[in-house]
Design an enzyme around this catalytic site. Sequence first.
Site, PDB file in Angstrom:
ATOM      1  CB  CYS A   1     -12.994 -23.883  26.731  1.00 37.90           C
ATOM      2  SG  CYS A   1     -13.671 -23.385  28.138  1.00 37.90           S
TER       3      CYS A   1
ATOM      4  CB  CYS B   1     -13.220 -25.074  30.864  1.00 35.93           C
ATOM      5  SG  CYS B   1     -12.000 -24.497  29.506  1.00 35.93           S
TER       6      CYS B   1
ATOM      7  CE  LYS C   1     -12.500 -28.138  34.842  1.00 35.19           C
ATOM      8  NZ  LYS C   1     -11.177 -27.823  34.521  1.00 35.19           N
TER       9      LYS C   1
ATOM     10  CE1 TYR D   1      -4.326 -24.828  35.401  1.00 38.33           C
ATOM     11  CE2 TYR D   1      -2.244 -25.684  34.479  1.00 38.33           C
ATOM     12  CZ  TYR D   1      -3.035 -24.530  34.957  1.00 38.33           C
ATOM     13  OH  TYR D   1      -2.749 -23.270  35.401  1.00 38.33           O
TER      14      TYR D   1
ATOM     15  CD  GLU E   1      -8.862 -29.091  36.305  1.00 34.66           C
ATOM     16  OE1 GLU E   1      -9.160 -29.293  35.153  1.00 34.66           O
ATOM     17  OE2 GLU E   1      -8.750 -27.619  36.681  1.00 34.66           O
TER      18      GLU E   1
ATOM     19  CG  HIS F   1     -16.717 -13.591  61.321  1.00 32.61           C
ATOM     20  ND1 HIS F   1     -15.851 -14.521  61.267  1.00 32.61           N
ATOM     21  CD2 HIS F   1     -17.474 -13.972  62.388  1.00 32.61           C
ATOM     22  CE1 HIS F   1     -15.596 -15.451  62.204  1.00 32.61           C
ATOM     23  NE2 HIS F   1     -16.805 -15.169  62.910  1.00 32.61           N
TER      24      HIS F   1
ATOM     25  CD  GLU G   1     -13.367 -14.437  58.644  1.00 28.53           C
ATOM     26  OE1 GLU G   1     -13.597 -13.347  59.390  1.00 28.53           O
ATOM     27  OE2 GLU G   1     -14.151 -15.180  59.189  1.00 28.53           O
TER      28      GLU G   1
HETATM   29  P1  NDP Z   1       0.114 -29.853  32.200  1.00 26.26           P
HETATM   30  O1  NDP Z   1       1.542 -29.115  31.311  1.00 26.26           O
HETATM   31  O2  NDP Z   1      -0.267 -29.163  33.106  1.00 26.26           O
HETATM   32  O3  NDP Z   1       0.809 -31.109  32.968  1.00 26.26           O
HETATM   33  C1  NDP Z   1       1.722 -32.100  32.142  1.00 26.26           C
HETATM   34  C2  NDP Z   1       1.925 -33.426  32.864  1.00 26.26           C
HETATM   35  O4  NDP Z   1       2.485 -34.363  32.178  1.00 26.26           O
HETATM   36  C3  NDP Z   1       3.105 -32.881  33.999  1.00 26.26           C
HETATM   37  O5  NDP Z   1       2.784 -33.507  35.393  1.00 26.26           O
HETATM   38  C4  NDP Z   1       4.355 -33.449  33.378  1.00 26.26           C
HETATM   39  O6  NDP Z   1       5.330 -34.020  34.306  1.00 26.26           O
HETATM   40  C5  NDP Z   1       3.940 -34.650  32.569  1.00 26.26           C
HETATM   41  N1  NDP Z   1       4.435 -34.751  31.159  1.00 26.26           N
HETATM   42  C6  NDP Z   1       5.028 -33.813  30.206  1.00 26.26           C
HETATM   43  N2  NDP Z   1       5.520 -34.500  29.140  1.00 26.26           N
HETATM   44  C7  NDP Z   1       5.656 -35.753  29.474  1.00 26.26           C
HETATM   45  C8  NDP Z   1       6.129 -36.832  28.762  1.00 26.26           C
HETATM   46  N3  NDP Z   1       6.593 -36.748  27.561  1.00 26.26           N
HETATM   47  N4  NDP Z   1       6.024 -37.992  29.421  1.00 26.26           N
HETATM   48  C9  NDP Z   1       5.553 -38.270  30.538  1.00 26.26           C
HETATM   49  N5  NDP Z   1       4.956 -37.372  31.255  1.00 26.26           N
HETATM   50  C10 NDP Z   1       4.968 -36.030  30.891  1.00 26.26           C
HETATM   51  O7  NDP Z   1      -0.624 -30.409  31.049  1.00 26.26           O
HETATM   52  P2  NDP Z   1      -2.055 -31.034  30.884  1.00 26.26           P
HETATM   53  O8  NDP Z   1      -2.200 -31.896  29.740  1.00 26.26           O
HETATM   54  O9  NDP Z   1      -2.528 -31.446  32.383  1.00 26.26           O
HETATM   55  O10 NDP Z   1      -2.771 -29.616  30.427  1.00 26.26           O
HETATM   56  C11 NDP Z   1      -2.605 -29.141  29.233  1.00 26.26           C
HETATM   57  C12 NDP Z   1      -2.951 -27.614  29.630  1.00 26.26           C
HETATM   58  O11 NDP Z   1      -4.476 -27.441  29.589  1.00 26.26           O
HETATM   59  C13 NDP Z   1      -2.535 -26.950  30.892  1.00 26.26           C
HETATM   60  O12 NDP Z   1      -0.937 -26.573  30.760  1.00 26.26           O
HETATM   61  C14 NDP Z   1      -3.416 -25.608  30.924  1.00 26.26           C
HETATM   62  O13 NDP Z   1      -2.709 -24.843  30.457  1.00 26.26           O
HETATM   63  C15 NDP Z   1      -4.579 -26.223  30.359  1.00 26.26           C
HETATM   64  N6  NDP Z   1      -5.734 -26.440  31.238  1.00 26.26           N
HETATM   65  C16 NDP Z   1      -6.260 -25.782  32.335  1.00 26.26           C
HETATM   66  C17 NDP Z   1      -7.078 -25.955  33.331  1.00 26.26           C
HETATM   67  C18 NDP Z   1      -7.427 -24.936  34.012  1.00 26.26           C
HETATM   68  O14 NDP Z   1      -7.364 -23.732  33.974  1.00 26.26           O
HETATM   69  N7  NDP Z   1      -8.110 -25.473  35.194  1.00 26.26           N
HETATM   70  C19 NDP Z   1      -7.598 -27.340  33.239  1.00 26.26           C
HETATM   71  C20 NDP Z   1      -6.753 -28.378  32.193  1.00 26.26           C
HETATM   72  C21 NDP Z   1      -6.257 -27.819  31.240  1.00 26.26           C
HETATM   73  P3  NDP Z   1       6.398 -33.066  35.036  1.00 26.26           P
HETATM   74  O15 NDP Z   1       5.843 -31.840  35.471  1.00 26.26           O
HETATM   75  O16 NDP Z   1       6.811 -33.926  36.107  1.00 26.26           O
HETATM   76  O17 NDP Z   1       7.349 -32.803  34.027  1.00 26.26           O
END
Ligand code: NDP
Length: 448
Positions: A43, A48, A51, A178, A182, A437, A442
Amino acid sequence: MTDFDYDLFVIGAGSGGVRASRIAASHGARVAVAEEFRVGGTCVIRGCVPKKLLVYASHFAHSLHDAPTYGWTLQGQSFDWAALRDFVASDVDRLERAYTSTLDSNKVEHFHERATVAGPNSVRLASGREITARHILIAVGAWPVMPEFEGVEHCITSNEVFHLPELPRRVVIQGAGYIALEFAGVFNALGSAVTVVNRSDKILRGYDHDLTDRLLPILQARGIEFGFNRPIRKVEEAADGSLLVHAGEGEPIPADVVLVATGRRPKTAGLGLENAGIELGANGEIPVNEYNATTCPSIHAVGDVTDRVQLTPVAIREGHAFADTVFGNAPRTVAYDHIPSAVFTQPPIAAVGLTEHEARAQYPEVKVFKSDFRPMQNMFSATAERGYYKLVVDGASDRVLGIHMLGPDAPEILQAAAIAVKAGLTKAQFDETVALHPSMAEELVLMR
Ligand code: NDP
């Protein structure tokens, strides 16, 4: 008190590990922590915090764009990636020092090397030294998953994205979760041409569809290209270092940087858990009970390595609850309902509680209230982006089960609104609250 070198040895000085170390020490435990990379964890060091700074930096693009409408004359503005990158790095350094000093002021000894589990009560440092502890806490976090395709070695992950030598002209991002969205927002605002390719046709799986269905066209209107049902098959590197991304059936996409963001997996490989008889789960996670205890009585685990909810505040709570339970004589568990979350897209989305879909599966009568509005700050903007808030309510009790928000500052507003959902307030109580407001927030008390 014991024959062990320490009462607690923590592996991993990230959010969960540092909190557990500090609280255990405050309960009187003799604590040591090992960290192979940098104190602060994902993080703080490469997640976080940096980012969010990039997100703030990219907001200036929109503000500068709208500024003339508000009477400002702008001249000669330009963007310097290296300046931003180095500022972000220096703030990460500052935070690392703050985390390290927290450990020092709580008399937590720290080892800057990798540690693995050597047995139920012993760890082995990379230097070869073996240390014993009455309790061991595993808080090593998670690591980006790299899919298997030809040329994947030419791609980067969120680990490397903060250190790019220059702002890439063209970025291809794999995934639509995510991290993917982002960074798509950041690079798009800073001036890169961004293409998001995903294996399915979904973005941000898990969020209410009304929100994601509205977010997608906004991101597209801002200039982010999306290629759905296009898993990457191959990435080729040309002689000049540029890349060509072969994704699904469409034309290959040229890129200067390919960012893979396809989820994060518990970082348990080579951790020696078999030496304590701990078997890993299907995703490599350490299975734990509600008190963060593994099948080995002297070993606990918190945070992303347990693959429950991969969010920093949750890891911090788990680390705190562990320390209170084991060293503070105050057994505590973490409540996993009503965890607010946000995606810092531009505009961001934020949510707490049940989506409409989840609520309908659990409650016989569900009422949904929606507000589709044009935020005042967008009135003079060329984009005309709209905000959207949604309340999901149990028809029988009138209790608000979920809030889902898309629009500027949604995460800031949602954090306060989440208190009401956690407290079990009713829609009528929302309605009794006088609107503030003019604000976007709101809308939350004006939905009829
Ligand atoms: P996510 O789980 O959010 O998203 C993963 C993405 O990758 C999805 O679009 C998924 O597709 C795709 N995917 C998964 N496996 C494969 C694969 N084998 N081949 C191709 N595409 C694949 O993961 P992130 O890496 O973005 O983030 C990891 C974690 O970090 C998040 O789950 C979150 O908990 C945390 N995080 C939180 C943030 C916040 O709170 N703002 C910011 C950044 C990270 P599909 O859905 O279509 O299956």
